[in-house]
Scaffold this motif. Sequence first.
Motif, PDB file in Angstrom:
ATOM      1  N   GLU A 131       1.395   8.219  -3.399  1.00  0.00           N
ATOM      2  CA  GLU A 131       0.151   8.351  -4.156  1.00  0.00           C
ATOM      3  C   GLU A 131      -0.094   9.780  -4.645  1.00  0.00           C
ATOM      4  O   GLU A 131      -0.578   9.996  -5.750  1.00  0.00           O
ATOM      5  CB  GLU A 131      -1.038   7.893  -3.299  1.00  0.00           C
ATOM      6  N   ASN A 132       0.258  10.749  -3.827  1.00  0.00           N
ATOM      7  CA  ASN A 132      -0.016  12.142  -4.171  1.00  0.00           C
ATOM      8  C   ASN A 132       1.259  12.956  -4.356  1.00  0.00           C
ATOM      9  O   ASN A 132       1.259  14.182  -4.201  1.00  0.00           O
ATOM     10  CB  ASN A 132      -0.898  12.782  -3.096  1.00  0.00           C
ATOM     11  N   SER A 188       6.881  16.767   1.686  1.00  0.00           N
ATOM     12  CA  SER A 188       6.761  15.322   1.855  1.00  0.00           C
ATOM     13  C   SER A 188       7.947  14.808   2.656  1.00  0.00           C
ATOM     14  O   SER A 188       8.984  15.462   2.751  1.00  0.00           O
ATOM     15  CB  SER A 188       6.706  14.612   0.495  1.00  0.00           C
ATOM     16  N   LYS A 239      -0.123   7.930   1.316  1.00  0.00           N
ATOM     17  CA  LYS A 239      -0.975   8.951   0.696  1.00  0.00           C
ATOM     18  C   LYS A 239      -0.278  10.296   0.582  1.00  0.00           C
ATOM     19  O   LYS A 239      -0.381  10.987  -0.425  1.00  0.00           O
ATOM     20  CB  LYS A 239      -2.272   9.090   1.494  1.00  0.00           C
ATOM     21  N   GLU A 240       0.419  10.696   1.628  1.00  0.00           N
ATOM     22  CA  GLU A 240       1.051  12.015   1.637  1.00  0.00           C
ATOM     23  C   GLU A 240       2.568  11.932   1.533  1.00  0.00           C
ATOM     24  O   GLU A 240       3.189  12.731   0.842  1.00  0.00           O
ATOM     25  CB  GLU A 240       0.656  12.773   2.916  1.00  0.00           C
ATOM     26  N   GLU A 274       0.850  -1.190   0.000  1.00  0.00           N
ATOM     27  CA  GLU A 274       0.000   0.000   0.000  1.00  0.00           C
ATOM     28  C   GLU A 274       0.885   1.238   0.000  1.00  0.00           C
ATOM     29  O   GLU A 274       1.746   1.401   0.868  1.00  0.00           O
ATOM     30  CB  GLU A 274      -0.911  -0.004   1.226  1.00  0.00           C
ATOM     31  N   SER A 275       0.679   2.106  -0.962  1.00  0.00           N
ATOM     32  CA  SER A 275       1.508   3.306  -1.083  1.00  0.00           C
ATOM     33  C   SER A 275       1.051   4.364  -0.088  1.00  0.00           C
ATOM     34  O   SER A 275      -0.146   4.502   0.178  1.00  0.00           O
ATOM     35  CB  SER A 275       1.422   3.871  -2.503  1.00  0.00           C
TER      36      SER A 275
END
Length: 339
Positions: A197-198, A279, A176-177, A173-174
């Motif tokens: 993901e973003n 990030s 999100k932030e 699972e990647s």
Amino acid sequence: MVLGIDFGYYSIKVVVLDNGKIHTLGEKKLVEDYSVFDPDKMEASHWVSAFQSLCESLNINPKKMDKIVTSISGSKVSIKPITTLEMEESELINTLTFEAKKHIPLDGSDPVVDYHILGQNAKEIDKVDLIMVATTQKIIKAHNLIAKTCNLKAPIFDSDPTALLNCYKYNYESPKEDVDVLVNLGFLTTTILVYGENQELFTREISMGGHHITSDIMKLKNMNYETAEMSKLNEGMKNFDSNDDESNSIQISQRNILSELSDEIRKTLRYYMKSKTGSSYNKFYISGGSAKMDGLVQFLNDSLNVEFSSLNPLNELSNLKDEDNMSSYIVSIGLALRS
């Protein structure tokens, strides 16, 4: 069934997926005698012979495959995230071709580009975000010669970095932030891929890999190539330990290739953080045949002050009893997972 083929410079690895499960996999070295080995002397005939032998031993008939996917080495392709104005496809291709000339290898041939549109840019509504993949006609023709001689019908050409990303995205699972960092220690090059993901995709190829570590062991221990390769895998970091009591300077110089690798990874991580504000790093994964070298992961953890975990290509794709040494199949599995 889907056949993923990793035409490596040390060996060929193939994976056959059938309905989301591994049907067959295997590896074949390019040459029989590795006592004297030079990857620069590899020719198309080496890959063709190894592939045909591997298919015969695994009872694989490429003509019966629904899809065949092969990859071009990461050092021979450029993968760049691009934000551009929305435009017609022909105009977009011209724009990307012009951009590709800045990044592809200079071999005297024209660029070949492909792209995948990610969607509308979050800040500018008249622009789109996309991933550009570019190489040269000369590289495509050389790869196509191997594919045709192997009697592969209409194979899809992918790249090692995108195959690495495919394998990771299928099994994990990647964030999100934040971003995860993938380091794939290949034979001639090491791929560093940063993904969230973003967040904007980032890739870099380092021109050193397992071959260079083996070559250093050859020089240090006065071995031939095959013996040095075995010593790398069996003795690991002990190959670089000095028994000399004079000083640690010899030990430091002997670890030069690994220190260089660590320094290049550090530079890449620092560059990304400086250029991509907002990030942070989430998890670190390592893969590749030489990643199982005893003590290497701990050396990188200590020198980079991070915690690498092995990237498991069977995390969500496991129907095998023997799961040893699967890290070297990262690319071929990622190719077979291409939708």
